[in-house]
Design an enzyme around this catalytic site. Structure first.
Site, PDB file in Angstrom:
ATOM      1  N   ARG A 171       1.043  -0.831   0.286  1.00  0.00           N
ATOM      2  CA  ARG A 171      -0.068  -0.430  -0.007  1.00  0.00           C
ATOM      3  C   ARG A 171       0.567   1.523  -0.453  1.00  0.00           C
ATOM      4  O   ARG A 171       1.905   1.089   0.181  1.00  0.00           O
ATOM      5  CB  ARG A 171      -1.026   0.399   0.964  1.00  0.00           C
ATOM      6  CG  ARG A 171      -2.008  -1.309   1.126  1.00  0.00           C
ATOM      7  CD  ARG A 171      -2.860  -1.665   2.112  1.00  0.00           C
ATOM      8  NE  ARG A 171      -3.685  -2.170   2.525  1.00  0.00           N
ATOM      9  CZ  ARG A 171      -3.431  -3.781   3.397  1.00  0.00           C
ATOM     10  NH1 ARG A 171      -2.204  -3.757   4.072  1.00  0.00           N
ATOM     11  NH2 ARG A 171      -4.548  -4.025   3.514  1.00  0.00           N
ATOM     12  N   LYS A 225      -2.479  -2.231   8.214  1.00  0.00           N
ATOM     13  CA  LYS A 225      -3.379  -2.100   8.132  1.00  0.00           C
ATOM     14  C   LYS A 225      -3.629  -2.223   9.810  1.00  0.00           C
ATOM     15  O   LYS A 225      -3.507  -3.570  10.446  1.00  0.00           O
ATOM     16  CB  LYS A 225      -4.859  -2.227   7.801  1.00  0.00           C
ATOM     17  CG  LYS A 225      -5.022  -0.990   6.574  1.00  0.00           C
ATOM     18  CD  LYS A 225      -6.212  -1.885   5.540  1.00  0.00           C
ATOM     19  CE  LYS A 225      -6.629  -0.138   4.602  1.00  0.00           C
ATOM     20  NZ  LYS A 225      -7.753  -0.628   4.067  1.00  0.00           N
ATOM     21  N   HIS A 244      -2.775   3.053  -5.929  1.00  0.00           N
ATOM     22  CA  HIS A 244      -3.463   1.989  -5.798  1.00  0.00           C
ATOM     23  C   HIS A 244      -3.364   1.072  -6.836  1.00  0.00           C
ATOM     24  O   HIS A 244      -3.195  -0.738  -6.713  1.00  0.00           O
ATOM     25  CB  HIS A 244      -4.368   1.479  -5.157  1.00  0.00           C
ATOM     26  CG  HIS A 244      -4.991   0.399  -3.922  1.00  0.00           C
ATOM     27  ND1 HIS A 244      -4.086   0.084  -2.542  1.00  0.00           N
ATOM     28  CD2 HIS A 244      -5.507  -0.435  -3.570  1.00  0.00           C
ATOM     29  CE1 HIS A 244      -4.504   0.235  -1.844  1.00  0.00           C
ATOM     30  NE2 HIS A 244      -5.806  -1.073  -2.358  1.00  0.00           N
ATOM     31  N   ARG A 299      -0.963  -1.853  -6.973  1.00  0.00           N
ATOM     32  CA  ARG A 299      -0.920  -3.100  -6.145  1.00  0.00           C
ATOM     33  C   ARG A 299      -2.021  -4.242  -6.362  1.00  0.00           C
ATOM     34  O   ARG A 299      -1.424  -5.148  -6.874  1.00  0.00           O
ATOM     35  CB  ARG A 299      -2.110  -2.672  -4.970  1.00  0.00           C
ATOM     36  CG  ARG A 299      -2.087  -3.216  -3.443  1.00  0.00           C
ATOM     37  CD  ARG A 299      -2.376  -2.850  -2.262  1.00  0.00           C
ATOM     38  NE  ARG A 299      -3.122  -3.337  -1.401  1.00  0.00           N
ATOM     39  CZ  ARG A 299      -2.425  -4.367  -0.128  1.00  0.00           C
ATOM     40  NH1 ARG A 299      -1.231  -4.598  -0.453  1.00  0.00           N
ATOM     41  NH2 ARG A 299      -3.388  -4.921   0.498  1.00  0.00           N
ATOM     42  N   HIS A 353      -4.600  -9.362   3.584  1.00  0.00           N
ATOM     43  CA  HIS A 353      -5.486  -9.064   3.434  1.00  0.00           C
ATOM     44  C   HIS A 353      -5.634  -9.792   4.773  1.00  0.00           C
ATOM     45  O   HIS A 353      -5.339 -11.156   5.063  1.00  0.00           O
ATOM     46  CB  HIS A 353      -6.292  -9.686   2.107  1.00  0.00           C
ATOM     47  CG  HIS A 353      -6.046  -8.605   1.314  1.00  0.00           C
ATOM     48  ND1 HIS A 353      -6.520  -8.843   0.305  1.00  0.00           N
ATOM     49  CD2 HIS A 353      -6.627  -7.373   1.887  1.00  0.00           C
ATOM     50  CE1 HIS A 353      -6.446  -7.810  -0.951  1.00  0.00           C
ATOM     51  NE2 HIS A 353      -6.831  -6.545   0.273  1.00  0.00           N
ATOM     52  N   TYR A 408     -10.057  -9.847  -7.413  1.00  0.00           N
ATOM     53  CA  TYR A 408      -9.066 -10.170  -8.021  1.00  0.00           C
ATOM     54  C   TYR A 408      -9.049 -11.609  -9.066  1.00  0.00           C
ATOM     55  O   TYR A 408      -8.279 -11.840  -9.574  1.00  0.00           O
ATOM     56  CB  TYR A 408      -7.267  -9.843  -7.061  1.00  0.00           C
ATOM     57  CG  TYR A 408      -7.230  -8.619  -6.879  1.00  0.00           C
ATOM     58  CD1 TYR A 408      -6.811  -7.994  -7.789  1.00  0.00           C
ATOM     59  CD2 TYR A 408      -7.445  -8.720  -5.358  1.00  0.00           C
ATOM     60  CE1 TYR A 408      -6.712  -6.602  -6.756  1.00  0.00           C
ATOM     61  CE2 TYR A 408      -6.845  -7.773  -4.730  1.00  0.00           C
ATOM     62  CZ  TYR A 408      -6.412  -6.241  -5.461  1.00  0.00           C
ATOM     63  OH  TYR A 408      -5.992  -6.103  -4.994  1.00  0.00           O
TER      64      TYR A 408
END
Length: 294
Positions: free
Chosen positions: A145, A169, A240, A243, A266, A275
């Site tokens: 990110r 995150k 992004h 990514r 994730h 994806y």
């Protein structure tokens, strides 16, 4: 007690949410409070299911997208769930409000030839070229990110293991491997380019601006805008997208979903499933490889 402020502190300290995410929660609550004030019922602690239904109707009248409405409701549901946990209220008025999002748009990504055009645009030998090339290699080659890239420090690089220690995150750490090309680009930048940009500044952040200060997420966006202008591409770019491109190219070349989930950091596999789209190029490749008459 200022419960909204307590909630934001809870998100920061206990949940590890970023400043940007907390600001989004704050905006959603502020909009709801304005609605309550205008409707003549300003006490957010006395909100019931009827108020929630009226607010939903109001949001629809304002022509917000379904995704935006869904996000606002999710923010408020979390806030009232916090109040319920703290025994401030007896029932969460947003508990049974669930909105289905529209089918998610496929993430925009670059084809391999387009990525090569971007790398061609940063093929120079100036300190900024060296920085931009290593930045591009890390964003595309490791799927970081923008904030993760901006916060990367030299001490986070494991040269022998060829992995980066990334703070993602929720302050969750993960290891992200980097490629041979990224390794070469990073070494040249850190040994040759970065020292020339640092001047009198001294810190451990990997990516710096032209004055030697730590590069911000906004700075990364600006750099990529300049790279796209120098390239032969006529499309727009957002950090992004690199990514997205990282994940798409992995899956199109045979990587399994769980691996991509781990590499992207994730928590839920559902976040990675967007994806699962494949490019026309990949479809043609598999068709020619597997169909006996192709």
């Amino acid at each position: 007690m200022n419960w909204p402020s307590e909630f934001y502190r809870y998100l920061e300290v206990e949940r590890g949410y970023s400043k940007k995410t907390i600001e989004a929660y704050s905006r959603d609550f502020h909009d709801f409070q304005v609605f309550l004030n205008d409707s003549g019922n300003p006490d957010y602690l006395k909100v019931d299911h009827r108020d929630v239904r009226v607010y939903l109707a109001y949001l629809n009248d304002q022509a917000y997208s379904r995704n935006t409405i869904s996000r606002k409701i999710a923010s408020l549901r979390s806030f009232y769930q916090y109040l319920l946990r703290e025994e401030v209220i007896e029932e969460n008025p947003f508990t049974y409000v669930h909105l289905k999002k529209k089918n998610a748009k496929l993430p925009r990504f670059f084809y391999e030839k387009e990525m090569q055009a971007l790398f061609d645009a940063v093929s120079g030998n100036t300190p900024l070229d060296l920085r931009n090339r290593s930045l591009l290699e890390v964003l595309y080659g490791s799927g970081l990110r923008v904030s993760e890239c901006a916060n990367l420090k030299r001490s986070d690089i494991d040269w022998s293991g060829e992995v980066l220690l990334v703070l993602g995150k929720g302050n969750k750490e993960r290891y992200a491997p980097f490629s041979y090309h990224a390794k070469e680009a990073l070494k040249e930048y850190l040994e040759v380019g970065r020292p020339k940009l640092m001047k009198k500044t001294d810190h451990d952040y990997v990516f710096v601006n032209s004055r030697g200060g730590a590069l911000t997420s906004r700075g990364v966006e600006y750099i990529l805008d300049q790279v796209i202008k120098k390239s032969s591409l006529d499309s727009q770019i957002h950090p992004h997208m690199l990514r997205h491109t990282f994940a798409t190219h992995l899956l199109n070349n045979g990587a399994d979903m769980r691996t991509v989930q781990e590499l992207l950091g994730h928590v839920n596999l559902s976040s990675t499933q967007i994806y699962t789209h494949v490019t026309k190029e990949s479809l043609q490749k598999n068709y020619r490889h597997f169909h006996p008459r192709a």
